[in-house]
Design a protein around this motif. Sequence first.
Motif, PDB file in Angstrom:
ATOM      1  N   THR A 280       0.859  -1.080  -0.070  1.00  0.00           N
ATOM      2  CA  THR A 280      -0.017   0.146   0.053  1.00  0.00           C
ATOM      3  C   THR A 280       0.793   1.353  -0.008  1.00  0.00           C
ATOM      4  O   THR A 280       1.831   1.493   0.736  1.00  0.00           O
ATOM      5  CB  THR A 280      -0.940  -0.059   1.270  1.00  0.00           C
ATOM      6  OG1 THR A 280      -1.511  -1.179   1.462  1.00  0.00           O
ATOM      7  CG2 THR A 280      -2.029   1.313   1.219  1.00  0.00           C
ATOM      8  N   ALA A 281       0.562   2.153  -0.939  1.00  0.00           N
ATOM      9  CA  ALA A 281       1.427   3.328  -0.968  1.00  0.00           C
ATOM     10  C   ALA A 281       0.707   4.462  -0.174  1.00  0.00           C
ATOM     11  O   ALA A 281      -0.492   4.596  -0.020  1.00  0.00           O
ATOM     12  CB  ALA A 281       1.536   3.802  -2.434  1.00  0.00           C
ATOM     13  N   LEU A 282       1.762   5.330   0.642  1.00  0.00           N
ATOM     14  CA  LEU A 282       1.176   6.311   1.250  1.00  0.00           C
ATOM     15  C   LEU A 282       1.819   7.524   1.055  1.00  0.00           C
ATOM     16  O   LEU A 282       2.984   7.529   0.602  1.00  0.00           O
ATOM     17  CB  LEU A 282       1.853   6.062   2.412  1.00  0.00           C
ATOM     18  CG  LEU A 282       0.826   5.889   3.631  1.00  0.00           C
ATOM     19  CD1 LEU A 282       0.527   4.427   3.998  1.00  0.00           C
ATOM     20  CD2 LEU A 282       1.740   6.377   5.090  1.00  0.00           C
ATOM     21  N   LEU A 283       0.882   8.561   0.756  1.00  0.00           N
ATOM     22  CA  LEU A 283       1.419  10.014   0.549  1.00  0.00           C
ATOM     23  C   LEU A 283       0.803  10.923   1.684  1.00  0.00           C
ATOM     24  O   LEU A 283      -0.166  11.514   1.479  1.00  0.00           O
ATOM     25  CB  LEU A 283       0.893  10.544  -1.057  1.00  0.00           C
ATOM     26  CG  LEU A 283       1.304  11.786  -1.346  1.00  0.00           C
ATOM     27  CD1 LEU A 283       2.609  12.110  -1.878  1.00  0.00           C
ATOM     28  CD2 LEU A 283       0.188  12.384  -2.419  1.00  0.00           C
TER      29      LEU A 283
ATOM     30  N   THR B 176       3.376   4.230  -7.620  1.00  0.00           N
ATOM     31  CA  THR B 176       2.678   3.185  -7.072  1.00  0.00           C
ATOM     32  C   THR B 176       2.543   1.916  -8.045  1.00  0.00           C
ATOM     33  O   THR B 176       3.009   1.028  -7.751  1.00  0.00           O
ATOM     34  CB  THR B 176       0.995   3.289  -6.472  1.00  0.00           C
ATOM     35  OG1 THR B 176       1.112   4.578  -5.693  1.00  0.00           O
ATOM     36  CG2 THR B 176       0.501   2.220  -5.794  1.00  0.00           C
ATOM     37  N   ALA B 177       2.345   2.381  -9.395  1.00  0.00           N
ATOM     38  CA  ALA B 177       2.415   1.119 -10.428  1.00  0.00           C
ATOM     39  C   ALA B 177       3.644   0.552 -10.542  1.00  0.00           C
ATOM     40  O   ALA B 177       3.716  -0.327 -10.703  1.00  0.00           O
ATOM     41  CB  ALA B 177       1.471   1.826 -11.622  1.00  0.00           C
ATOM     42  N   ILE B 178       4.774   1.508 -10.817  1.00  0.00           N
ATOM     43  CA  ILE B 178       6.189   1.215 -10.959  1.00  0.00           C
ATOM     44  C   ILE B 178       6.580   0.268  -9.827  1.00  0.00           C
ATOM     45  O   ILE B 178       7.276  -0.712 -10.072  1.00  0.00           O
ATOM     46  CB  ILE B 178       6.984   2.362 -11.237  1.00  0.00           C
ATOM     47  CG1 ILE B 178       6.791   3.078 -12.467  1.00  0.00           C
ATOM     48  CG2 ILE B 178       8.302   1.982 -11.397  1.00  0.00           C
ATOM     49  CD1 ILE B 178       7.400   4.115 -13.124  1.00  0.00           C
TER      50      ILE B 178
ATOM     51  N   LEU C 144      -8.174  15.711  -1.309  1.00  0.00           N
ATOM     52  CA  LEU C 144      -8.139  16.716  -0.094  1.00  0.00           C
ATOM     53  C   LEU C 144      -7.070  16.984   0.590  1.00  0.00           C
ATOM     54  O   LEU C 144      -6.073  15.958   0.237  1.00  0.00           O
ATOM     55  CB  LEU C 144      -9.263  16.024   0.853  1.00  0.00           C
ATOM     56  CG  LEU C 144     -10.828  15.724   0.558  1.00  0.00           C
ATOM     57  CD1 LEU C 144     -11.319  14.966   1.505  1.00  0.00           C
ATOM     58  CD2 LEU C 144     -11.392  17.060   0.351  1.00  0.00           C
ATOM     59  N   PRO C 145      -6.867  17.915   1.350  1.00  0.00           N
ATOM     60  CA  PRO C 145      -5.655  18.287   1.916  1.00  0.00           C
ATOM     61  C   PRO C 145      -5.141  17.571   3.065  1.00  0.00           C
ATOM     62  O   PRO C 145      -5.289  17.985   4.367  1.00  0.00           O
ATOM     63  CB  PRO C 145      -5.565  19.797   2.226  1.00  0.00           C
ATOM     64  CG  PRO C 145      -6.997  19.844   2.436  1.00  0.00           C
ATOM     65  CD  PRO C 145      -7.722  19.082   1.580  1.00  0.00           C
ATOM     66  N   ARG C 146      -5.274  16.048   2.819  1.00  0.00           N
ATOM     67  CA  ARG C 146      -4.646  15.140   3.892  1.00  0.00           C
ATOM     68  C   ARG C 146      -4.307  13.685   3.014  1.00  0.00           C
ATOM     69  O   ARG C 146      -3.957  13.769   1.801  1.00  0.00           O
ATOM     70  CB  ARG C 146      -6.232  14.550   4.416  1.00  0.00           C
ATOM     71  CG  ARG C 146      -7.352  13.982   3.766  1.00  0.00           C
ATOM     72  CD  ARG C 146      -8.482  14.011   4.572  1.00  0.00           C
ATOM     73  NE  ARG C 146      -8.960  15.114   4.954  1.00  0.00           N
ATOM     74  CZ  ARG C 146     -10.019  15.412   5.034  1.00  0.00           C
ATOM     75  NH1 ARG C 146     -11.254  14.190   5.031  1.00  0.00           N
ATOM     76  NH2 ARG C 146     -10.823  16.512   5.212  1.00  0.00           N
ATOM     77  N   ASP C 147      -3.939  12.810   3.946  1.00  0.00           N
ATOM     78  CA  ASP C 147      -2.926  11.892   3.489  1.00  0.00           C
ATOM     79  C   ASP C 147      -3.572  11.028   2.391  1.00  0.00           C
ATOM     80  O   ASP C 147      -5.104  10.783   2.611  1.00  0.00           O
ATOM     81  CB  ASP C 147      -2.532  10.915   4.591  1.00  0.00           C
ATOM     82  CG  ASP C 147      -1.634  11.574   5.721  1.00  0.00           C
ATOM     83  OD1 ASP C 147      -1.526  12.637   5.324  1.00  0.00           O
ATOM     84  OD2 ASP C 147      -1.366  10.706   6.612  1.00  0.00           O
ATOM     85  N   ALA C 148      -3.153  10.330   1.274  1.00  0.00           N
ATOM     86  CA  ALA C 148      -3.565   9.751   0.508  1.00  0.00           C
ATOM     87  C   ALA C 148      -2.965   8.212   0.352  1.00  0.00           C
ATOM     88  O   ALA C 148      -1.892   8.136   0.986  1.00  0.00           O
ATOM     89  CB  ALA C 148      -3.582  10.297  -0.901  1.00  0.00           C
ATOM     90  N   TYR C 149      -3.768   7.206  -0.117  1.00  0.00           N
ATOM     91  CA  TYR C 149      -3.199   5.977  -0.072  1.00  0.00           C
ATOM     92  C   TYR C 149      -3.419   5.456  -1.473  1.00  0.00           C
ATOM     93  O   TYR C 149      -4.371   5.706  -2.153  1.00  0.00           O
ATOM     94  CB  TYR C 149      -3.977   4.971   0.875  1.00  0.00           C
ATOM     95  CG  TYR C 149      -4.118   5.589   2.141  1.00  0.00           C
ATOM     96  CD1 TYR C 149      -2.910   5.641   2.973  1.00  0.00           C
ATOM     97  CD2 TYR C 149      -5.140   6.322   2.518  1.00  0.00           C
ATOM     98  CE1 TYR C 149      -2.874   6.203   4.415  1.00  0.00           C
ATOM     99  CE2 TYR C 149      -5.283   6.813   3.877  1.00  0.00           C
ATOM    100  CZ  TYR C 149      -4.266   7.069   4.637  1.00  0.00           C
ATOM    101  OH  TYR C 149      -4.215   7.661   5.835  1.00  0.00           O
TER     102      TYR C 149
END
Lengths: 148, 171
Positions: free
Chosen positions: B45-48, B75-77, B122-127
């Motif tokens: 799981t990628a986290l930004l 994330t794909a790579i 949104l201005p918050r973490d993304a996955y």
Amino acid sequence: MTDPSTAQRFIEAIPHSQALGMVLEDLGEGRAVISMPWDERFVGDPATGVISGGAVSALLDTCCGAAVLSHAAAAKGTATLDLRIDYMRAAKPGQRITARAECYHATRTVAFVRATAHDEDEGLPVATAAGAFTIEGGRNGGQRGAGK
Amino acid sequence: MSRRKPEPVQVVKQRRDAALNALIGGIPYAQYLGVRFERRGDELTALLPFNESLIGNPFLPALHGGVTSAFLEITAIIELSWALLWDEMEEGKLDPVAVDREHLPRLPKTIDFTVDYLRSGLPRDAYARARINRSGRRYASVHVEAWQDNRARLFAQATGHFLVPTRNNGG
């Protein structure tokens, strides 16, 4: 009538575009030219020094958005609906990348845009993009923006 | 027939985490954006993590479409590289101590990448999580989904085609 100064301020106020060092070179009548320096922080593969596809897509996305804002549809804002990027070749390490976008059609609600990205070699593009963008608060749209 | 004794869990974890870290560490732009990966077995799981410099529309505010695109592409790579690396890693051919950029296969090259922006970031973490729909000898097709608060409410999805790197780093 387009208002390049508003569009220009809008683009220069984008934090991520500033972070990537983007410079607005030209803007008006649905066309935009934005360039970005090579920077080792934005490299995608250190073995080659080639800039990341993600950074090129950020440049193309910004340039397409700018083209939409400068179009006669007079959008007060825009957002990407979809964007396809084709990567033709690796950008040369150390070279500046310049994106050129053209908003070739806009309805009341949607703008259609295409763009190219070149490094300092003006031949084959590094990448091309095609996308659809929203038109928010445009001249013919439902809600008119409050007078400026 | 005697089965091989399973390896100690720490050895397995160390090897997998070292390989994953070497992969991510090999993409400066991923480091710049602050992208991290969490691993459960082979599932990534990628986290930004949110950061002001990722904003594209300061009035809403919303994540920059280019940041979203870059996050999905990274994330794909990583997912694709990870899958290509997995068998070799599990056979113990990768020495966890010697795992670094020079000993990993070259990264896949993006041929094309199409992002579908479903709602503003949104201005918050993304996955994000990627799924490899096809991986052949030369080409691979990967789908990625990204969300913020609710796993079922995606804010973006993407499909990309990649050139699979050829293995010629001599082992």
